[in-house]
Design a protein around this motif. Structure first.
Motif, PDB file in Angstrom:
ATOM      1  N   ILE A   1      25.543 -87.517 -18.597  1.00  0.00           N
ATOM      2  CA  ILE A   1      26.829 -86.847 -19.354  1.00  0.00           C
ATOM      3  C   ILE A   1      27.931 -87.635 -19.017  1.00  0.00           C
ATOM      4  O   ILE A   1      28.291 -88.146 -17.987  1.00  0.00           O
ATOM      5  N   ARG A   2      28.713 -88.218 -20.055  1.00  0.00           N
ATOM      6  CA  ARG A   2      29.725 -89.244 -19.788  1.00  0.00           C
ATOM      7  C   ARG A   2      31.056 -88.529 -19.307  1.00  0.00           C
ATOM      8  O   ARG A   2      31.534 -87.416 -20.151  1.00  0.00           O
ATOM      9  N   LEU A   3      31.586 -88.482 -18.159  1.00  0.00           N
ATOM     10  CA  LEU A   3      32.866 -87.760 -17.600  1.00  0.00           C
ATOM     11  C   LEU A   3      33.922 -88.345 -18.467  1.00  0.00           C
ATOM     12  O   LEU A   3      34.762 -87.446 -18.595  1.00  0.00           O
ATOM     13  N   LYS A   4      34.011 -89.504 -19.056  1.00  0.00           N
ATOM     14  CA  LYS A   4      35.143 -90.116 -19.572  1.00  0.00           C
ATOM     15  C   LYS A   4      35.577 -88.984 -20.990  1.00  0.00           C
ATOM     16  O   LYS A   4      36.680 -88.860 -20.925  1.00  0.00           O
ATOM     17  N   THR A   5      34.677 -88.655 -21.644  1.00  0.00           N
ATOM     18  CA  THR A   5      35.056 -87.841 -22.767  1.00  0.00           C
ATOM     19  C   THR A   5      35.315 -86.467 -22.375  1.00  0.00           C
ATOM     20  O   THR A   5      35.946 -85.774 -23.054  1.00  0.00           O
TER      21      THR A   5
ATOM     22  N   THR B   1      28.369 -69.888 -24.799  1.00  0.00           N
ATOM     23  CA  THR B   1      27.291 -69.583 -25.979  1.00  0.00           C
ATOM     24  C   THR B   1      26.039 -70.591 -25.416  1.00  0.00           C
ATOM     25  O   THR B   1      26.545 -71.526 -24.801  1.00  0.00           O
ATOM     26  N   THR B   2      24.697 -70.241 -25.985  1.00  0.00           N
ATOM     27  CA  THR B   2      23.868 -71.338 -25.825  1.00  0.00           C
ATOM     28  C   THR B   2      23.456 -71.940 -27.131  1.00  0.00           C
ATOM     29  O   THR B   2      23.641 -71.379 -28.342  1.00  0.00           O
ATOM     30  N   HIS B   3      22.800 -73.256 -27.026  1.00  0.00           N
ATOM     31  CA  HIS B   3      22.659 -74.253 -28.003  1.00  0.00           C
ATOM     32  C   HIS B   3      21.405 -74.760 -27.908  1.00  0.00           C
ATOM     33  O   HIS B   3      21.474 -75.283 -26.561  1.00  0.00           O
ATOM     34  N   THR B   4      20.259 -74.881 -28.599  1.00  0.00           N
ATOM     35  CA  THR B   4      19.215 -75.731 -28.395  1.00  0.00           C
ATOM     36  C   THR B   4      19.227 -77.009 -29.327  1.00  0.00           C
ATOM     37  O   THR B   4      19.458 -76.969 -30.685  1.00  0.00           O
ATOM     38  N   TYR B   5      18.974 -78.157 -28.905  1.00  0.00           N
ATOM     39  CA  TYR B   5      19.057 -79.287 -29.524  1.00  0.00           C
ATOM     40  C   TYR B   5      17.638 -79.638 -29.736  1.00  0.00           C
ATOM     41  O   TYR B   5      16.707 -79.375 -28.973  1.00  0.00           O
ATOM     42  N   SER B   6      17.411 -80.383 -31.173  1.00  0.00           N
ATOM     43  CA  SER B   6      15.974 -80.643 -31.493  1.00  0.00           C
ATOM     44  C   SER B   6      15.479 -81.843 -30.936  1.00  0.00           C
ATOM     45  O   SER B   6      14.278 -81.953 -30.542  1.00  0.00           O
ATOM     46  N   ALA B   7      16.292 -82.715 -30.236  1.00  0.00           N
ATOM     47  CA  ALA B   7      15.646 -83.885 -29.976  1.00  0.00           C
ATOM     48  C   ALA B   7      16.760 -84.544 -28.916  1.00  0.00           C
ATOM     49  O   ALA B   7      17.804 -84.315 -28.873  1.00  0.00           O
ATOM     50  N   PRO B   8      16.387 -85.703 -27.983  1.00  0.00           N
ATOM     51  CA  PRO B   8      17.241 -86.336 -27.105  1.00  0.00           C
ATOM     52  C   PRO B   8      17.959 -87.149 -28.058  1.00  0.00           C
ATOM     53  O   PRO B   8      17.865 -87.369 -29.151  1.00  0.00           O
ATOM     54  N   GLY B   9      19.272 -87.271 -27.313  1.00  0.00           N
ATOM     55  CA  GLY B   9      20.350 -88.080 -28.277  1.00  0.00           C
ATOM     56  C   GLY B   9      21.569 -88.050 -27.678  1.00  0.00           C
ATOM     57  O   GLY B   9      21.924 -87.455 -26.629  1.00  0.00           O
TER      58      GLY B   9
ATOM     59  N   GLU C   1      36.825 -82.114 -26.305  1.00  0.00           N
ATOM     60  CA  GLU C   1      35.514 -82.801 -26.545  1.00  0.00           C
ATOM     61  C   GLU C   1      34.910 -83.305 -25.346  1.00  0.00           C
ATOM     62  O   GLU C   1      35.450 -83.560 -24.337  1.00  0.00           O
ATOM     63  N   THR C   2      33.382 -83.197 -25.317  1.00  0.00           N
ATOM     64  CA  THR C   2      32.718 -83.781 -24.147  1.00  0.00           C
ATOM     65  C   THR C   2      31.381 -84.357 -24.713  1.00  0.00           C
ATOM     66  O   THR C   2      30.897 -83.937 -25.843  1.00  0.00           O
ATOM     67  N   GLU C   3      31.063 -85.572 -24.344  1.00  0.00           N
ATOM     68  CA  GLU C   3      29.720 -85.980 -24.855  1.00  0.00           C
ATOM     69  C   GLU C   3      28.365 -85.736 -23.983  1.00  0.00           C
ATOM     70  O   GLU C   3      28.482 -85.772 -22.708  1.00  0.00           O
ATOM     71  N   LEU C   4      27.578 -85.202 -24.702  1.00  0.00           N
ATOM     72  CA  LEU C   4      26.315 -84.930 -23.976  1.00  0.00           C
ATOM     73  C   LEU C   4      25.149 -86.144 -24.292  1.00  0.00           C
ATOM     74  O   LEU C   4      24.835 -86.283 -25.615  1.00  0.00           O
ATOM     75  N   VAL C   5      24.419 -86.437 -23.490  1.00  0.00           N
ATOM     76  CA  VAL C   5      23.658 -87.478 -23.723  1.00  0.00           C
ATOM     77  C   VAL C   5      22.188 -86.726 -23.227  1.00  0.00           C
ATOM     78  O   VAL C   5      22.108 -86.504 -21.812  1.00  0.00           O
ATOM     79  N   ILE C   6      21.251 -86.588 -24.120  1.00  0.00           N
ATOM     80  CA  ILE C   6      19.865 -85.901 -23.668  1.00  0.00           C
ATOM     81  C   ILE C   6      18.872 -86.901 -23.720  1.00  0.00           C
ATOM     82  O   ILE C   6      18.671 -87.501 -24.488  1.00  0.00           O
ATOM     83  N   ASP C   7      18.611 -87.442 -22.375  1.00  0.00           N
ATOM     84  CA  ASP C   7      17.808 -88.533 -22.068  1.00  0.00           C
ATOM     85  C   ASP C   7      16.469 -88.037 -21.065  1.00  0.00           C
ATOM     86  O   ASP C   7      16.835 -87.737 -19.941  1.00  0.00           O
ATOM     87  N   ASN C   8      15.356 -87.556 -21.576  1.00  0.00           N
ATOM     88  CA  ASN C   8      14.266 -86.816 -20.702  1.00  0.00           C
ATOM     89  C   ASN C   8      13.853 -87.626 -19.647  1.00  0.00           C
ATOM     90  O   ASN C   8      13.401 -87.061 -18.690  1.00  0.00           O
ATOM     91  N   LEU C   9      14.023 -89.124 -19.789  1.00  0.00           N
ATOM     92  CA  LEU C   9      13.734 -90.052 -18.612  1.00  0.00           C
ATOM     93  C   LEU C   9      14.740 -89.884 -17.542  1.00  0.00           C
ATOM     94  O   LEU C   9      14.310 -90.078 -16.372  1.00  0.00           O
ATOM     95  N   ALA C  10      16.071 -89.430 -17.718  1.00  0.00           N
ATOM     96  CA  ALA C  10      16.867 -89.374 -16.724  1.00  0.00           C
ATOM     97  C   ALA C  10      16.912 -88.058 -15.853  1.00  0.00           C
ATOM     98  O   ALA C  10      17.730 -87.822 -15.004  1.00  0.00           O
ATOM     99  N   GLY C  11      16.109 -87.191 -16.290  1.00  0.00           N
ATOM    100  CA  GLY C  11      15.972 -85.883 -15.596  1.00  0.00           C
ATOM    101  C   GLY C  11      16.999 -84.814 -16.076  1.00  0.00           C
ATOM    102  O   GLY C  11      17.743 -84.909 -16.838  1.00  0.00           O
ATOM    103  N   CYS C  12      17.284 -83.859 -15.161  1.00  0.00           N
ATOM    104  CA  CYS C  12      18.057 -82.667 -15.395  1.00  0.00           C
ATOM    105  C   CYS C  12      19.344 -83.241 -15.282  1.00  0.00           C
ATOM    106  O   CYS C  12      19.768 -83.780 -13.992  1.00  0.00           O
ATOM    107  N   ASN C  13      20.483 -82.967 -16.138  1.00  0.00           N
ATOM    108  CA  ASN C  13      21.825 -83.274 -15.869  1.00  0.00           C
ATOM    109  C   ASN C  13      23.017 -82.412 -16.582  1.00  0.00           C
ATOM    110  O   ASN C  13      22.433 -82.030 -17.576  1.00  0.00           O
ATOM    111  N   ASN C  14      23.910 -82.245 -16.010  1.00  0.00           N
ATOM    112  CA  ASN C  14      25.047 -81.268 -16.240  1.00  0.00           C
ATOM    113  C   ASN C  14      26.213 -81.919 -16.256  1.00  0.00           C
ATOM    114  O   ASN C  14      26.378 -82.832 -15.592  1.00  0.00           O
ATOM    115  N   THR C  15      27.356 -81.457 -16.749  1.00  0.00           N
ATOM    116  CA  THR C  15      28.620 -81.848 -16.737  1.00  0.00           C
ATOM    117  C   THR C  15      28.994 -81.537 -15.407  1.00  0.00           C
ATOM    118  O   THR C  15      28.875 -80.748 -14.870  1.00  0.00           O
TER     119      THR C  15
END
Length: 198
Positions: A2-6, A100-108, A137-151
């Motif tokens: 997750i990019r801290l800049k945004t 709130t919770t939200h489920t993303y359909s794919a990495p991205g 705003e914040t940028e969420l990067v879902i990358d399953n190879l990078a493992g579990c990540n949070n802001t």
């Protein structure tokens, strides 16, 4: 990842209130942040929390505005919420948190954003601040190879006072629960996705 800049785009944009005239708290939104937490390392479900700092003397309340998850799904209209209090905040500053919770359909890569009218009036280095949308705003990067990540978590509320002619400092107390290294960058504040304030 997750990019801290945004994440800090919105935080530093609202910290421009250091130049606010003392009588200028005509509306209610002073500062805010979006924190994203993954709900288990094997799912794409996330808890998204918006925390804002408000002027408690305003009759206007947080909410009834769009939270966009950045994936093309229908934005969620946040409920109207009353100001709360928190230890260490000045008497005229309230805080509101909506999750709130939200489920993303794919990495991205997803830009999660929240926009609401009623930014504080009188911000000197922004034209017509009271008529400019408050935007986070914040940028969420879902990358399953990078493992579990949070802001990162921001442990110091962004409620500061600045004085003309004196150096101003703010340390947001950023802490990453995943142990990632953090860096900071000053950016031009925005009033919407890709739209800078005047």
């Amino acid at each position: 990842m997750i990019r801290l800049k945004t994440l800090f785009v919105a935080l530093f944009s609202v910290m421009l209130v250091l130049a606010v005239r003392p009588q200028a708290f005509a509306t209610h939104l002073r500062a805010g942040e979006i924190i994203v937490t993954r709900n288990g390392c094997t799912s794409n479900e996330y808890t998204i929390c918006i925390t804002v700092y408000t002027n408690v003397n305003s009759p206007i309340r947080f909410g009834e505005s769009p939270l966009d998850f950045g994936d093309g799904s229908e934005p969620l209209t946040t409920p109207r919420l009353e100001n709360g209090t928190a230890p260490g905040l000045p008497a005229n500053v309230g805080t509101v948190t909506f999750c709130t919770t939200h489920t993303y359909s794919a990495p991205g890569h997803y830009i999660i954003r929240y926009r609401e009218p009623n930014r504080n009036a009188g911000i000197l280095n922004m034209a017509n601040s009271v008529g400019t949308e408050f935007y986070l705003e914040t940028e969420l990067v879902i990358d399953n190879l990078a493992g579990c990540n949070n802001t990162p978590r921001l442990l110091v509320p962004p409620i500061d006072k600045g004085c003309t002619g004196a150096a101003w400092f703010h340390n947001p107390g950023a802490y990453d629960i995943d142990g990632d290294s953090l860096s900071f960058e000053m950016v031009v504040p925005k009033q919407d996705k890709g739209v800078f304030v005047n």
